[in-house]
Motif scaffolding. Structure first.
Motif, PDB file in Angstrom:
ATOM      1  N   PRO A 107       2.104   1.816 -12.016  1.00  0.00           N
ATOM      2  CA  PRO A 107       2.226   1.114 -10.507  1.00  0.00           C
ATOM      3  C   PRO A 107       1.351   0.735 -10.000  1.00  0.00           C
ATOM      4  O   PRO A 107       0.113   1.056  -9.869  1.00  0.00           O
ATOM      5  N   LEU A 108       1.343  -0.587  -9.136  1.00  0.00           N
ATOM      6  CA  LEU A 108      -0.324  -1.839  -8.451  1.00  0.00           C
ATOM      7  C   LEU A 108       0.127  -0.907  -7.242  1.00  0.00           C
ATOM      8  O   LEU A 108       1.481  -0.240  -6.588  1.00  0.00           O
ATOM      9  N   SER A 109      -0.996  -1.162  -6.453  1.00  0.00           N
ATOM     10  CA  SER A 109      -0.961  -0.711  -5.588  1.00  0.00           C
ATOM     11  C   SER A 109      -2.179  -1.786  -4.772  1.00  0.00           C
ATOM     12  O   SER A 109      -2.817  -2.667  -5.377  1.00  0.00           O
ATOM     13  N   LEU A 144      -1.229  -5.372  -6.089  1.00  0.00           N
ATOM     14  CA  LEU A 144       0.277  -5.276  -6.080  1.00  0.00           C
ATOM     15  C   LEU A 144       0.389  -6.527  -4.390  1.00  0.00           C
ATOM     16  O   LEU A 144       1.520  -7.557  -4.858  1.00  0.00           O
ATOM     17  N   LYS A 169       0.325  -9.547  -6.776  1.00  0.00           N
ATOM     18  CA  LYS A 169       1.276  -9.784  -7.926  1.00  0.00           C
ATOM     19  C   LYS A 169       2.369  -9.998  -7.279  1.00  0.00           C
ATOM     20  O   LYS A 169       3.261 -11.480  -7.406  1.00  0.00           O
ATOM     21  N   VAL A 170       3.160  -9.929  -5.993  1.00  0.00           N
ATOM     22  CA  VAL A 170       4.448 -10.400  -5.321  1.00  0.00           C
ATOM     23  C   VAL A 170       4.457 -11.527  -5.271  1.00  0.00           C
ATOM     24  O   VAL A 170       5.496 -12.881  -5.453  1.00  0.00           O
ATOM     25  N   CYS A 216       5.084  -4.868 -11.254  1.00  0.00           N
ATOM     26  CA  CYS A 216       4.689  -4.436 -10.853  1.00  0.00           C
ATOM     27  C   CYS A 216       4.511  -2.748 -11.375  1.00  0.00           C
ATOM     28  O   CYS A 216       3.918  -2.249 -10.668  1.00  0.00           O
ATOM     29  N   TYR A 232       6.924  -0.501 -11.322  1.00  0.00           N
ATOM     30  CA  TYR A 232       7.578   0.468 -10.822  1.00  0.00           C
ATOM     31  C   TYR A 232       8.688   1.429 -11.106  1.00  0.00           C
ATOM     32  O   TYR A 232      10.217   0.493 -10.824  1.00  0.00           O
ATOM     33  N   PHE A 269       8.427   0.837  -4.702  1.00  0.00           N
ATOM     34  CA  PHE A 269       7.697  -0.415  -4.998  1.00  0.00           C
ATOM     35  C   PHE A 269       7.538  -0.598  -3.534  1.00  0.00           C
ATOM     36  O   PHE A 269       6.449  -1.217  -2.793  1.00  0.00           O
ATOM     37  N   LEU A 301       4.423  -1.132  -1.156  1.00  0.00           N
ATOM     38  CA  LEU A 301       4.345  -2.997  -0.691  1.00  0.00           C
ATOM     39  C   LEU A 301       4.233  -2.895   0.955  1.00  0.00           C
ATOM     40  O   LEU A 301       3.142  -3.262   1.603  1.00  0.00           O
TER      41      LEU A 301
END
Length: 129
Positions: A11-13, A17, A20-21, A36, A38, A54, A58
């Motif tokens: 998962p991205l963070s 993140l 990407k969102v 992403c 999750y 997620f 975020l």
């Protein structure tokens, strides 16, 4: 019997993140979470989206503090500094911890007191003096 789960892609963070969102603005929340990273894969191949993880990631990436911790880090509510004090019944003046934390003072810091007609000056004594 519990089904075994495998993690999807990592998962991205953080800022990655958030970016990407923003790129995926046309997708639903669930689709964004999946894109992403999750989600987990069950043994049968079905996917389980981890919406709470997620959304929490975020919120953390955006720097929003939901735990009620204040800027000075003591984690308590309390009153705001009024920048006013009064003489106590024993004749002392008490400067509260809000002010000493704001000035980054430590126990043992010393000050030179000078009296004016209607004011008191506190000059911090440093190692250089």
């Amino acid at each position: 019997m519990a089904k075994k789960q495998k993690q999807g892609k990592a998962p991205l963070s953080g800022q990655a993140l958030v970016e990407k969102v923003k790129q995926l603005e046309d997708l639903s929340r669930e689709e964004k979470a999946k894109e992403c990273g999750y989600y987990t894969l069950n043994e049968d191949g079905s996917e389980r989206i981890s919406m709470m993880k997620f959304l929490n990631a975020l919120i953390d990436a955006e720097g929003v503090e939901l735990d009620g911790k204040s800027a000075n880090g003591n984690g308590r509510g309390g009153r705001n500094a009024s920048y006013r004090i009064s003489v106590q019944s024993n004749g002392n003046l008490l400067i509260g911890s809000t002010y000493t934390k704001q000035m980054e003072l430590n126990p043992g810091d010393e000050f030179e007191i000078s009296l004016g007609r209607k004011h008191i000056h506190l000059k911090q004594i440093t190692d250089e003096e």
